[in-house]
Write a protein that holds these residues in place. Structure first.
Motif, PDB file in Angstrom:
ATOM      1  N   ALA A 265       0.847  -1.193   0.000  1.00 18.27           N
ATOM      2  CA  ALA A 265       0.000   0.000   0.000  1.00 18.27           C
ATOM      3  C   ALA A 265       0.882   1.241   0.000  1.00 18.27           C
ATOM      4  N   ILE A 266       0.605   2.162  -0.905  1.00 12.75           N
ATOM      5  CA  ILE A 266       1.318   3.443  -0.951  1.00 12.75           C
ATOM      6  C   ILE A 266       0.347   4.515  -0.483  1.00 12.75           C
ATOM      7  N   ILE A 267       0.695   5.171   0.595  1.00  6.28           N
ATOM      8  CA  ILE A 267      -0.220   6.139   1.202  1.00  6.28           C
ATOM      9  C   ILE A 267       0.475   7.492   1.345  1.00  6.28           C
ATOM     10  N   GLY A 268      -0.322   8.486   1.657  1.00  2.64           N
ATOM     11  CA  GLY A 268       0.203   9.829   1.842  1.00  2.64           C
ATOM     12  C   GLY A 268      -0.837  10.862   1.470  1.00  2.64           C
ATOM     13  N   LYS A 269      -0.626  12.087   1.915  1.00  4.00           N
ATOM     14  CA  LYS A 269      -1.568  13.159   1.609  1.00  4.00           C
ATOM     15  C   LYS A 269      -1.487  13.546   0.129  1.00  4.00           C
ATOM     16  N   LYS A 270      -2.443  14.331  -0.300  1.00  2.00           N
ATOM     17  CA  LYS A 270      -2.453  14.798  -1.681  1.00  2.00           C
ATOM     18  C   LYS A 270      -1.173  15.581  -1.969  1.00  2.00           C
ATOM     19  N   GLY A 271      -0.524  15.257  -3.081  1.00  2.00           N
ATOM     20  CA  GLY A 271       0.719  15.929  -3.444  1.00  2.00           C
ATOM     21  C   GLY A 271       1.948  15.284  -2.847  1.00  2.00           C
ATOM     22  N   ALA A 272       1.770  14.155  -2.161  1.00  2.00           N
ATOM     23  CA  ALA A 272       2.914  13.492  -1.532  1.00  2.00           C
ATOM     24  C   ALA A 272       3.799  12.806  -2.556  1.00  2.00           C
ATOM     25  N   GLY A 273       3.224  12.448  -3.725  1.00  2.00           N
ATOM     26  CA  GLY A 273       4.027  11.808  -4.764  1.00  2.00           C
ATOM     27  C   GLY A 273       3.516  10.442  -5.180  1.00  2.00           C
ATOM     28  N   LYS A 274       2.327  10.069  -4.700  1.00  2.00           N
ATOM     29  CA  LYS A 274       1.783   8.728  -5.000  1.00  2.00           C
ATOM     30  C   LYS A 274       1.553   8.535  -6.506  1.00  2.00           C
ATOM     31  N   THR A 275       0.919   9.527  -7.141  1.00  2.00           N
ATOM     32  CA  THR A 275       0.630   9.418  -8.578  1.00  2.00           C
ATOM     33  C   THR A 275       1.914   9.380  -9.391  1.00  2.00           C
ATOM     34  N   SER A 276       2.937  10.097  -8.937  1.00  2.00           N
ATOM     35  CA  SER A 276       4.219  10.098  -9.651  1.00  2.00           C
ATOM     36  C   SER A 276       4.862   8.723  -9.620  1.00  2.00           C
ATOM     37  N   VAL A 277       4.758   8.028  -8.488  1.00  2.00           N
ATOM     38  CA  VAL A 277       5.275   6.660  -8.377  1.00  2.00           C
ATOM     39  C   VAL A 277       4.557   5.758  -9.379  1.00  2.00           C
ATOM     40  N   MET A 278       3.232   5.904  -9.441  1.00  2.00           N
ATOM     41  CA  MET A 278       2.438   5.107 -10.369  1.00  2.00           C
ATOM     42  C   MET A 278       2.832   5.411 -11.821  1.00  2.00           C
ATOM     43  N   ASN A 279       3.017   6.694 -12.157  1.00  2.00           N
ATOM     44  CA  ASN A 279       3.390   7.078 -13.520  1.00  2.00           C
ATOM     45  C   ASN A 279       4.728   6.479 -13.928  1.00  2.00           C
ATOM     46  N   LEU A 280       5.657   6.418 -12.974  1.00  2.00           N
ATOM     47  CA  LEU A 280       6.964   5.828 -13.270  1.00  2.00           C
ATOM     48  C   LEU A 280       6.842   4.336 -13.549  1.00  2.00           C
ATOM     49  N   LEU A 281       5.991   3.657 -12.804  1.00  2.00           N
ATOM     50  CA  LEU A 281       5.788   2.225 -13.034  1.00  2.00           C
ATOM     51  C   LEU A 281       5.100   1.973 -14.368  1.00  2.00           C
TER      52      LEU A 281
END
Length: 553
Positions: A366-382
């Motif tokens: 599970a990747i968690i964190g507040k909005k803008g923490a970088g979760k979507t960026s991790v997904m985009n890299l994958l």
């Protein structure tokens, strides 16, 4: 001339051969040339009557009318068939190319409005084939004018000079207004795009607009665009009317001068009545053909050329991208994902800073964190939508950049927050990735979607649409999950899937627990229930790893 540029643009974006257009234009020339024959027969019959010829000669020329009709009809039918086939071919080809181009160049939405993109993909492409058609028609009419002027020259040089001068002045005036009309049409299209963009924003954000009570402001914005469109439209109509009415004074003056001149020649015995009738018939065709050529054909070509240029501009847009795939084609992937000190910089901003963690097979990460923490960026890299600017991302200890596109796309898949579904049957939605019905039904049974489908009147053939669907948003998420499983990807990514509502997919945690038995499952979520069921929790904060927690099971 700009008309040649329109034709060149059409051939560029459709890949049409020059030979095809040459044949198309020659058929128009033959068809228009056939229209020159009836006046010859008419003049010949009058010659027979005025010179005391034989009755048999009249019948001979009358029968030739039938031959003239055949000479006109055969190329016309052939032209229609060629146009019909080209229209279908261009429409299918261009729509496919535009859709593929937009998908491959997502940054295009930063440069062009959605309204313009949609209008180009749906409306502008319909008229590309008409550049071919109007160019062919224009070629036929131009050659017809040339043939008429040659006949004038051999009949009487002074008549030819007056006819040519009158027609040239007529053409110059009409071309001047045609250019202005084309510019105004381009302006109309520009403001139509802006209006469509405002409407799109209202439709896509209707709830927020209603809650924020900003509809009056949106209407004011739309009205401002609409007024500018109306200004361009009025000018466009003005120049068209000018073409149709005001510019014709030249043709009438030329006609009067020419007919008086020929009447004098007949009276003085320098021209026969037969020739007079023939030249009058031909000059009437000159006026008609010239008016049609500029007022209808070339004016229409200006409009179609604007639309063709819009298609060309859209196809010409390419975003700068450094996303490259390797040639490592090993498809035996276990699914071990590792981020090693990964950094990502976007538009000068450091988005991710030294990210390091692992997502293992047979586990839920599970990747968690507040909005803008970088979760979507991790997904985009994958997903390889972006490249890391530092560090490495590994799959089974192999750099992600070394894998071929085929291997990457068949081993990394997932489900987004907003489920993607086509307006077609459930069966067809599943067939996008797997056409085997047995495998589809096995996967649906695995995640419990089969029970929902069984309650529908048409089962798997039930049609789902954006506006009205037999499936709830949660059901559509299940459909998207089924489709992701059917890709046979080893690594499954779930982006805020539970955000459609906690009760929308009540058994989601159980589904993920089942999927981890043969997948690497990565979940981006805020849901406490999913976080608690995860084997590993990666918490991000301001683009950095705040904490990685390994849960004991």
């Amino acid at each position: 001339m700009r008309y040649f540029q329109f034709l060149k643009d059409m051939m560029t974006i459709t890949g049409e051969r020059v030979g095809f257009f040459v044949v198309y234009a020659l058929l128009h020339i033959v068809m228009d040339g056939a229209l020159l024959l009836p006046p010859l027969a008419t003049a010949a019959i009058i010659g027979v009557l005025t010179t005391g010829g034989k009755v048999e000669d009249i019948f001979k020329w009358a029968i030739l009318y039938l031959i003239f009709y055949v000479a006109y009809t055969i190329p016309r039918i052939t032209i229609w068939r060629m146009y019909e086939n080209a229209a279908e071919r261009y429409h299918i080809l261009l729509q496919q190319r535009l859709i593929e181009h937009v998908i491959k160049n997502e940054g295009i939405f930063d440069e062009l409005s959605r309204g313009k993109i949609i209008a180009t993909c749906t409306d502008d492409i319909r008229w590309v084939v008409d550049v071919l058609d109007t160019a062919g028609v224009a070629a036929g009419k131009i050659m017809k004018l040339v043939m008429i002027f040659v006949i004038f020259m051999f009949s009487n040089i002074w008549v030819a000079v007056v006819a040519v001068l009158a027609d040239i002045i007529y053409m110059i005036l009409m071309d001047k207004n045609a250019k202005k009309y084309s510019k105004c049409f381009d302006g109309c299209r520009k403001y139509e795009d802006k209006a469509a963009n405002v409407i799109n924003q209202v439709v896509m954000n209707s709830s927020q607009i209603r809650l924020m009570d900003v509809l009056p402001a949106m209407i004011t914005r739309y009205n401002g665009t609409a007024r500018k469109w109306a200004e361009q439209y009025k000018k466009r109509r003005f120049y068209r009317e000018k073409l149709a009415v005001w510019d014709e004074w030249v043709s009438y003056v030329g006609k009067i001068v020419l007919y008086v001149m020929m009447a004098v020649f007949v009276i003085n015995g320098k021209m026969t009545v037969e020739t007079l009738v023939l030249l009058i018939a031909y000059f009437e065709q000159v006026i008609t053909v010239t008016a049609e050529l500029w007022r209808d054909n070339l004016l229409a070509m200006s409009q179609y050329g604007v639309q063709t240029a819009r298609v060309k501009r859209l196809l010409s847009y390419t975003q700068e991208s450094d996303i490259e795939f390797g040639d490592f084609d090993n498809d035996y992937i276990n699914g071990l994902v590792e981020f090693r000190n990964v950094g990502l910089k976007r538009k000068g901003q450091q988005v991710l800073k030294g990210i390091s963690f692992k997502a293992r097979p047979n586990e839920i990460t599970a990747i968690i964190g507040k909005k803008g923490a970088g979760k979507t960026s991790v997904m985009n890299l994958l997903y390889r939508l972006e490249n890391a600017t530092s560090g490495r991302i590994l799959i089974d200890d192999e750099d992600i950049r070394n894998y071929s596109k085929r291997v990457h796309n068949t081993n990394v898949s997932g489900v987004f927050q907003k489920p993607f579904t086509l307006d077609t049957s459930i069966r067809n939605n599943l067939s996008l990735v797997e056409r085997n019905h047995t495998k589809q039904e096995e996967v649906c049974k695995r995640i419990g979607l089969d029970k929902i489908i069984a309650k529908l009147p048409d089962g798997y053939e039930t049609v789902i649409t954006e506006d009205e669907s037999a499936l709830s948003e949660g059901d559509k998420q299940l459909l998207a999950i089924a489709r992701a499983i059917l890709t046979r990807s080893e690594i499954l990514i779930f982006d805020e899937v539970s955000s459609v509502g906690a009760q929308a997919i009540p058994n989601l945690s159980n589904i993920l627990q089942d999927l981890k038995q043969d997948h690497t499952v990565i979940v981006i979520t805020h849901e406490k229930n999913l976080i608690e069921k995860a084997d590993r929790v990666v918490e991000l904060e301001d683009g950095k790893i705040k904490k990685v927690t390994k849960r004991r099971k």
